[in-house]
Design an enzyme around this catalytic site. Structure first.
Site, mmCIF file in Angstrom:
data_model
loop_
_atom_site.group_PDB
_atom_site.id
_atom_site.type_symbol
_atom_site.label_atom_id
_atom_site.label_comp_id
_atom_site.label_asym_id
_atom_site.label_seq_id
_atom_site.Cartn_x
_atom_site.Cartn_y
_atom_site.Cartn_z
ATOM 1 N N CYS A 74 78.000 61.688 33.303
ATOM 2 C CA CYS A 74 78.319 60.400 34.210
ATOM 3 C C CYS A 74 79.279 59.479 33.464
ATOM 4 O O CYS A 74 80.141 58.774 34.204
ATOM 5 C CB CYS A 74 77.117 59.740 34.126
ATOM 6 S SG CYS A 74 76.172 59.264 32.762
ATOM 7 N N HIS A 187 72.964 55.984 30.903
ATOM 8 C CA HIS A 187 73.743 56.366 32.257
ATOM 9 C C HIS A 187 75.111 55.266 32.253
ATOM 10 O O HIS A 187 74.971 54.410 31.635
ATOM 11 C CB HIS A 187 72.990 56.107 33.458
ATOM 12 C CG HIS A 187 73.518 56.647 34.492
ATOM 13 N ND1 HIS A 187 73.985 57.766 34.722
ATOM 14 C CD2 HIS A 187 73.906 56.150 35.698
ATOM 15 C CE1 HIS A 187 74.354 58.249 35.838
ATOM 16 N NE2 HIS A 187 74.458 57.154 36.567
ATOM 17 N N ASP A 205 76.307 54.806 41.870
ATOM 18 C CA ASP A 205 75.717 55.832 40.807
ATOM 19 C C ASP A 205 76.572 56.988 40.643
ATOM 20 O O ASP A 205 76.599 57.391 42.100
ATOM 21 C CB ASP A 205 74.209 55.853 40.959
ATOM 22 C CG ASP A 205 73.482 56.506 39.884
ATOM 23 O OD1 ASP A 205 73.826 57.249 39.136
ATOM 24 O OD2 ASP A 205 72.358 55.878 39.742
#
Length: 451
Positions: A74, A187, A205
């Site tokens: 990520c 994240h 996201d």
């Protein structure tokens, strides 16, 4: 870290052992703390944000939004999205003739195989961004307040409808999913928009196999920045990433930038940080032994050849970039190599370089890994890597080991007429200084946290 490898910590090994196939997952339901972007309520929030000018950064980011290709990627994917949204030219080919950022290019501060297992930290993300020529303003959550964070969100996400220019900065967050009721741990994601009326931010996201874009209360996302990352002992945080289009190769007075210049020649091997530390200690030892004396080429050669026993050891520090496709970059690489070769010839310790290091694999006509050529890990990529000799790399490391003023004097001392005769100008000199600056930065920061 941006770990995503464990889909659900509540599923034990014993409960899956009896299953005929490994447990798999198709997405996750968003918790009540979040509003799906595509839901009726999410559309209402987006309309409100758009009406109040809170979608200034949304459109460039949504054009580049992509799903991270690895569960722990990520951080890398967030940076790729921002780089492409800022229209930064990687100066390296992606596929065919096309230049475009993708995750495998972001290896200057990390070992990509390790990232697949553990993700990256907040500080490593900042390092990667700087290596791509970006300006980075990084703030740990523990060093900020919700009001300060809200001001940054407004400054980056909001603009009057009369402003027609593209945004030149974007906001990314490194947060703890559990705080907002989601599964997983750390994240990274870009912030795509802000709705002032409801005080919600849009999280784009990157783990779209898990959660799609969603709105989160600003207060809650700020609280998610505060927990400590167990790998660093520091809180997570937010960064404003910007790009001014300047790569650091400027003549005249030096300009002090918050980002690093771009390399056209090398990629770093972060997994070899222990070698950088050894070399840094070696240089510190020489400073104590020869107080007031600048490092000499032969002392650099001695370390990076293991006292003349390993002509390929220098490739443990760097690896060649892929061949550039832009004509200007191709010409720049050729010019820098000519300048380095000329500087080697003029150095009083040039004879300390083993003869087999003076030629590239192509120039000596042997296969990679042979007696007079390098064994870089990327050499096998269909001949796409740059041809550069180990001796040239040694000399650039030597420049990186010099004080900044001595380094500049060394590069600029060549007679102007002689330099012109071999096609060397100040732009070439500045690019060589940039290459040395990047190696110097990697060595200096090998044992420190950069933020």
């Amino acid at each position: 870290m941006d770990k995503q490898a464990t889909p659900d910590a509540n599923i034990s090994a014993s409960s899956t052992a009896a299953l005929p196939f490994p447990t798999t997952f198709y997405r996750r339901q968003l918790p009540s703390t979040s509003i799906s972007f595509s839901s009726p309520e999410g559309r209402v929030v987006f309309a409100s944000a758009m009406a109040s000018g809170g979608t200034y950064t949304f459109f460039p980011l949504i054009e580049q939004l992509q799903t991270q290709p690895e569960p722990a990627y990520c951080g890398l994917t967030t940076l790729v999205i921002v780089l492409n949204a800022l229209a930064v030219d990687p100066r390296r080919s992606w596929k065919g003739p096309w230049r475009w950022y993708e995750e495998s290019m972001l290896n200057c501060c990390v070992d990509l195989e390790q990232v697949k297992k553990t993700g990256i930290t907040f500080g490593t993300f900042a390092c990667l961004a700087k290596c791509q020529g970006l300006n980075v303003n990084a703030v740990h959550g523990s060093n900020s307040t919700v009001d300060a964070f809200r001001r940054v969100v407004r400054q980056t996400c909001m603009a009057s409808s009369s402003i027609q220019t593209q945004p030149t900065s974007f906001l990314i967050v490194s947060y703890t999913r559990k705080v907002i009721g989601q599964t997983g741990t750390g994240h990274f994601s870009p912030i795509g928009a802000y709705d002032e009326a409801s005080d919600h931010v849009l999280v784009l996201d990157t783990a779209r196999f898990k959660y799609g874009p969603h709105w989160v209360p600003l207060q809650l996302i700020f609280e998610a920045l505060l927990p400590l990352d167990p790998d660093t002992g520091k809180s997570r945080g937010y960064m404003v990433i910007s790009y001014d289009g300047f790569d650091g190769t400027q003549t005249g007075n030096e300009t002090h930038l918050s980002h690093l210049p771009l390399s056209v020649m090398f990629g770093s091997k972060k997994s070899k940080d222990y070698l950088r530390r050894e070399y840094k200690q070696y240089m510190q030892g020489l400073e104590k032994k020869d107080a007031g004396q600048d490092v000499t080429l032969d002392s650099v050669v001695s370390f990076w050849t293991k006292n003349g026993t390993d002509s390929n050891h220098v490739w443990e520090l760097v690896e060649q970039q892929l061949q550039p496709v832009d004509l200007a970059d191709i010409a720049m690489v050729d010019s820098v190599r000519r300048l380095v070769k000329s500087l080697i010839k003029g150095n009083g310790y040039a004879s300390s370089i083993p003869p087999d290091m003076l030629s590239t694999s192509r120039e000596c006509g042997t296969l990679p890994g042979g007696e007079c050529c390098n064994s870089s890990s990327t050499q096998h990529v269909s001949g796409r890597v740059l041809e550069i000799s180990p001796a040239e790399v040694l000399y650039i490391i030597y420049l990186a080991s010099l004080p900044l003023d001595v380094r500049r004097d060394t590069v600029y001392k060549k007679d102007k007429d002689e330099a012109n005769a071999i096609g060397i100008d100040d732009t070439t000199r500045e690019q060589l200084l940039a290459e040395a600056a990047l190696i110097s930065y990697a060595i200096e920061t090998c044992d420190v946290d950069i933020i």
